[in-house]
Design a protein around this motif. Structure first.
Motif, PDB file in Angstrom:
ATOM      1  N   SER A  23     -23.135  53.153  20.657  1.00 47.41           N
ATOM      2  CA  SER A  23     -22.063  52.807  21.596  1.00 47.41           C
ATOM      3  C   SER A  23     -21.666  54.006  22.445  1.00 47.41           C
ATOM      4  O   SER A  23     -21.329  53.850  23.633  1.00 47.41           O
ATOM      5  CB  SER A  23     -20.848  52.264  20.840  1.00 47.41           C
ATOM      6  OG  SER A  23     -20.210  53.276  20.081  1.00 47.41           O
ATOM      7  N   LEU A  24     -21.715  55.207  21.859  1.00 54.17           N
ATOM      8  CA  LEU A  24     -21.416  56.411  22.638  1.00 54.17           C
ATOM      9  C   LEU A  24     -22.491  56.645  23.697  1.00 54.17           C
ATOM     10  O   LEU A  24     -22.192  57.055  24.829  1.00 54.17           O
ATOM     11  CB  LEU A  24     -21.296  57.613  21.708  1.00 54.17           C
ATOM     12  CG  LEU A  24     -20.128  57.560  20.704  1.00 54.17           C
ATOM     13  CD1 LEU A  24     -20.183  58.737  19.745  1.00 54.17           C
ATOM     14  CD2 LEU A  24     -18.790  57.527  21.435  1.00 54.17           C
ATOM     15  N   VAL A  73     -19.046  50.074  30.315  1.00 51.75           N
ATOM     16  CA  VAL A  73     -17.624  49.856  30.021  1.00 51.75           C
ATOM     17  C   VAL A  73     -17.475  49.087  28.708  1.00 51.75           C
ATOM     18  O   VAL A  73     -16.587  49.388  27.895  1.00 51.75           O
ATOM     19  CB  VAL A  73     -16.952  49.105  31.180  1.00 51.75           C
ATOM     20  CG1 VAL A  73     -15.497  48.789  30.837  1.00 51.75           C
ATOM     21  CG2 VAL A  73     -17.020  49.926  32.459  1.00 51.75           C
ATOM     22  N   SER A 116     -14.898  44.268  31.657  1.00 49.13           N
ATOM     23  CA  SER A 116     -15.937  45.259  31.931  1.00 49.13           C
ATOM     24  C   SER A 116     -16.525  45.066  33.323  1.00 49.13           C
ATOM     25  O   SER A 116     -16.800  46.043  34.037  1.00 49.13           O
ATOM     26  CB  SER A 116     -17.043  45.175  30.879  1.00 49.13           C
ATOM     27  OG  SER A 116     -16.535  45.473  29.595  1.00 49.13           O
ATOM     28  N   ALA A 152     -14.455  52.451  20.777  1.00 49.35           N
ATOM     29  CA  ALA A 152     -13.074  52.600  20.322  1.00 49.35           C
ATOM     30  C   ALA A 152     -12.824  51.801  19.047  1.00 49.35           C
ATOM     31  O   ALA A 152     -12.217  52.303  18.087  1.00 49.35           O
ATOM     32  CB  ALA A 152     -12.117  52.154  21.432  1.00 49.35           C
ATOM     33  N   SER A 203     -21.941  54.218  26.396  1.00 45.78           N
ATOM     34  CA  SER A 203     -20.724  54.518  27.146  1.00 45.78           C
ATOM     35  C   SER A 203     -20.961  55.519  28.267  1.00 45.78           C
ATOM     36  O   SER A 203     -20.199  55.544  29.243  1.00 45.78           O
ATOM     37  CB  SER A 203     -19.641  55.072  26.206  1.00 45.78           C
ATOM     38  OG  SER A 203     -19.328  54.170  25.186  1.00 45.78           O
ATOM     39  N   PHE A 247      -6.784  51.928  27.261  1.00 48.06           N
ATOM     40  CA  PHE A 247      -7.528  50.958  28.063  1.00 48.06           C
ATOM     41  C   PHE A 247      -6.656  50.285  29.111  1.00 48.06           C
ATOM     42  O   PHE A 247      -7.089  50.101  30.258  1.00 48.06           O
ATOM     43  CB  PHE A 247      -8.194  49.921  27.154  1.00 48.06           C
ATOM     44  CG  PHE A 247      -9.454  50.417  26.528  1.00 48.06           C
ATOM     45  CD1 PHE A 247     -10.629  50.457  27.248  1.00 48.06           C
ATOM     46  CD2 PHE A 247      -9.472  50.887  25.228  1.00 48.06           C
ATOM     47  CE1 PHE A 247     -11.805  50.942  26.685  1.00 48.06           C
ATOM     48  CE2 PHE A 247     -10.634  51.369  24.652  1.00 48.06           C
ATOM     49  CZ  PHE A 247     -11.806  51.400  25.389  1.00 48.06           C
ATOM     50  N   TRP A 307     -17.542  51.437  25.994  1.00 46.18           N
ATOM     51  CA  TRP A 307     -16.284  52.150  25.749  1.00 46.18           C
ATOM     52  C   TRP A 307     -15.417  51.369  24.757  1.00 46.18           C
ATOM     53  O   TRP A 307     -14.880  51.946  23.803  1.00 46.18           O
ATOM     54  CB  TRP A 307     -15.492  52.317  27.050  1.00 46.18           C
ATOM     55  CG  TRP A 307     -16.189  53.096  28.129  1.00 46.18           C
ATOM     56  CD1 TRP A 307     -17.337  53.829  28.006  1.00 46.18           C
ATOM     57  CD2 TRP A 307     -15.781  53.196  29.493  1.00 46.18           C
ATOM     58  NE1 TRP A 307     -17.675  54.386  29.222  1.00 46.18           N
ATOM     59  CE2 TRP A 307     -16.733  54.018  30.151  1.00 46.18           C
ATOM     60  CE3 TRP A 307     -14.721  52.679  30.232  1.00 46.18           C
ATOM     61  CZ2 TRP A 307     -16.643  54.326  31.510  1.00 46.18           C
ATOM     62  CZ3 TRP A 307     -14.626  52.986  31.584  1.00 46.18           C
ATOM     63  CH2 TRP A 307     -15.570  53.798  32.205  1.00 46.18           C
TER      64      TRP A 307
END
Length: 658
Positions: free
Chosen positions: A17-18, A128, A188, A135, A21, A321, A131
């Motif tokens: 996911s990072l 997006v 997104s 989280a 992102s 967010f 992101w």
């Protein structure tokens, strides 16, 4: 070992996911095709890893692995197999994992089926989405890890909350989460469009199917939750304006507004700035609902967590967010080019009125839900904002919306003919007036509000039918040709009509059960008979029954009409043994569209019982209308025009532009 694999899969999903992102977003900003190409496969693999984690937790529940803390706190070896499965998300940690699973599913769907979306927009959208995923994965691993081990493992678990041991848990949360989380992909898309400076009619077409899908599931989720509370809690109501109920209703209201504003944007290129703002606000309200359920600020049957650390963490996600997206919106929105002009009396004008009333209604629900919480947090004073407040604020806002609803689809774009549209609605108006007069005559002048409510519901239903009939043009082309025209209508036309029809049907059920419901509360002895709603109920006594993890006292009732037995009902007072917690199992018998509802209260030593009984006329229309709305959304999704992207420019024009 399977539990550790699930935990490790979540960590790998966080790493991916990072990557998602950063890399595709940078590629979209610099138009680097190699970096943008990273997004689709990463989204697919991330869904695979989160799926592995969810499967590992499910395995722990199904095998009653009491070395896992989450299983100890929410399961029991004697629990039926279905409730072992649903117990996976019947708690805070498991439900957040389901939330993330649906989140990455939507990313994978965009990666798989979004090939007609421009590469830059798709890459930025998936970035997006990364992101949001990152989280919530950090939130799970840092504060809500479902894979924590306990040593030594106990022999037995503490069982699931008895209220959740129902088939509703298998249906309601997954439907609701698909609706909640589905709006994340719309969010997104909006943030990606702001980053790239590309908000146009084509963007609205790409967003509409995802909005429709999320709205459809949210509609079904809210309806299922309403019916679950209706039959499980034993109070006989379908909506209580509970803060968590409101938390799911607010994004439904703004999501409905978003659906309509996206139509204006796609057809006329107008309302660009407003549509993007609605996309941001709808998902923001979904995040707010997540915060209310898991922060511990509420004491509710819906609330999962009471850990302040978790609440603080989600509040931080909320601030980042919502605050970040609104800041980006404030920076980029003035740069967006405005669309075409239109007259107040036009289809665009009707849709703007729709948006205005829906957003103000959402704001009223927002204030009524959060004001008591804010007042208690700031000053320590506790106040209760209940149904009277919401009925007095929300209801009057819906009346003009419902009155105007049949006009909108019949008005022309840019400039409409209100007089001409009114003539096409004469039949609908006549049926509405007739329904009002009939109900007023049957119920008396003291029920004038009920009569007006029936008339308004019939107006909406007949208006939706008039919309379809007017498209067939039977008077101009004849019966056979008109039927052919109906068959050839696009799915979106049928979807709009059924959506409006469903709202009218639900309204009819609400008005009927509010105005005409009968209720009796009494203590009955074996053999005693009483009447309600034209039915005679005979109490046959109580019997003790033993279940896999509970015991209950079952009351038997014979239901007769005119001296002829027509049905039986077996409501129960149930006690779950592990938690020593009682629940009420209502006895509900359906006659056509109406129901007889029986709920047992206290059981006495002489064999008598306190009983609360309702006759609820047309109550099933409340949920049938929601199903009709969902069917309308399904037909709209089947419309080929929503599956085809905007036409690509010819090669020659592209070269010239370059």
């Amino acid at each position: 070992m399977i539990v550790e694999i699930g935990h490790f899969a979540l960590i790998l999903a966080l790493v991916l996911s990072l990557v998602q992102s950063v890399v595709p977003v940078w590629g979209a900003m610099t138009r680097d095709t190699r970096l943008m190409a990273v997004a689709p496969p990463v989204a697919g693999v991330m869904f695979l890893f989160v799926g592995i984690a969810f499967a590992a937790l499910t395995h722990a529940y199904m095998t009653s692995d009491f070395s896992v803390l989450n299983v100890i706190e929410n399961s029991h070896s004697a629990k039926p197999l279905l409730y072992k499965l649903t117990g996976v998300w019947g708690n805070h940690e498991g439900s957040v994992l389901l939330w993330v699973l649906i989140l990455v599913l939507f990313g994978a769907l965009v990666a798989a089926f979004g090939r007609n979306i421009p590469a830059e927009l798709r890459a930025a959208t998936l970035g997006v989405q990364g992101w949001v995923t990152a989280a919530f994965l950090i939130f799970i691993l840092a504060t809500s890890n479902p894979f924590l081990r306990v040593s030594p493992a106990p022999m037995e678990g503490q069982d699931l909350n008895p209220i959740l041991q129902d088939v509703g848990l298998a249906i309601h949360p997954p439907l609701l989460y698909v609706g909640y989380v589905g709006f994340s992909i719309v969010f997104s898309f909006a943030i990606a469009a702001l980053l790239l400076g590309r908000v146009d009619a084509a963007w609205a077409r790409w967003v509409r199917p995802w909005t429709l899908l999320a709205w459809m599931f949210l509609t079904l989720g809210i309806a299922m939750g309403s019916y679950w509370a209706y039959y499980e809690l034993g109070w006989g109501g379908y909506w209580f304006w509970d803060p968590v109920e409101n938390a799911s209703f607010m994004p439904w209201l703004t999501g409905t507004a978003l659906l309509h504003s996206a139509i204006v944007m796609e057809k006329r290129g107008a309302l660009k700035v407003w549509t993007v703002l609605l996309a941001i606000l709808t998902f923001s309200l979904s995040l707010l609902g997540t915060f209310l359920v898991r922060s511990g600020v509420l004491t509710s049957v819906h609330a999962f967590a009471t850990d302040p650390l978790r609440g603080t963490f989600i509040l931080g996600i909320l601030v980042v967010f919502i605050g970040g997206s609104l800041a980006l919106y404030a920076w980029r929105a003035p740069m967006l080019k405005q669309g075409g002009l239109f007259a107040p009396v036009s289809r665009e004008g009707a849709l703007v009125l729709n948006n205005l009333l829906l957003t103000v209604a959402a704001a009223a629900v927002f204030v009524g839900t959060l004001y008591p919480l804010a007042l208690e947090a700031l000053g320590g004073d506790k106040i209760s904002v209940g149904p009277p407040f919401f009925n007095l604020t929300f209801g009057p806002l819906m009346i003009p919306l419902l009155v105007a609803m049949p006009f909108g689809p019949l008005l022309a774009w840019k400039r409409g003919d209100l007089a001409g549209v009114s003539q096409r609605l004469y039949a609908a108006l006549g049926l509405s007036v007739a329904a009002t007069l009939v109900v007023a005559w049957m119920q008396g002048t003291q029920s004038i509000l009920a009569a007006l409510g029936f008339g308004l519901a019939v107006w909406v239903i007949a208006g939706a039918i008039s919309e379809i009939v007017s498209r067939a043009r039977f008077t101009d082309v004849g019966l056979s040709r008109g039927i052919s025209r109906l068959v050839g209508l696009p799915g979106s036309a049928w979807g709009t009509a059924l959506g409006h029809l469903g709202i009218g049907v639900t309204l009819l059920g609400i008005v009927a059960v509010t105005a005409l419901q009968e209720e009796r509360v009494l203590t009955v002895h074996p053999g005693e008979q009483f009447e309600i709603g034209g039915y005679e109920l005979t109490f046959g006594g109580l019997a003790r029954r033993t279940g896999p993890n509970y015991v209950d006292d079952v009351g038997h009732f014979d239901i007769s009409r005119g001296g002829v037995k027509v049905a039986e009902a077996d409501p129960a007072k149930r006690l779950y043994l592990a938690r020593r917690m009682p629940t009420t199992e209502a006895g509900i018998v359906t006659f056509g569209l109406s129901q007889v509802y029986i709920s047992i209260g206290e059981v006495h030593g002489d064999g008598s019982a306190d009983v609360r009984t309702f006759y609820k006329p047309l109550v099933t229309l409340i949920w049938i209308g929601c199903l009709v709305m969902a069917l309308g959304a399904t037909l709209s999704l089947a419309d080929r025009r929503l599956r085809v992207g905007a036409p690509k420019p010819a090669r020659g024009r592209m070269v010239a532009a370059e």
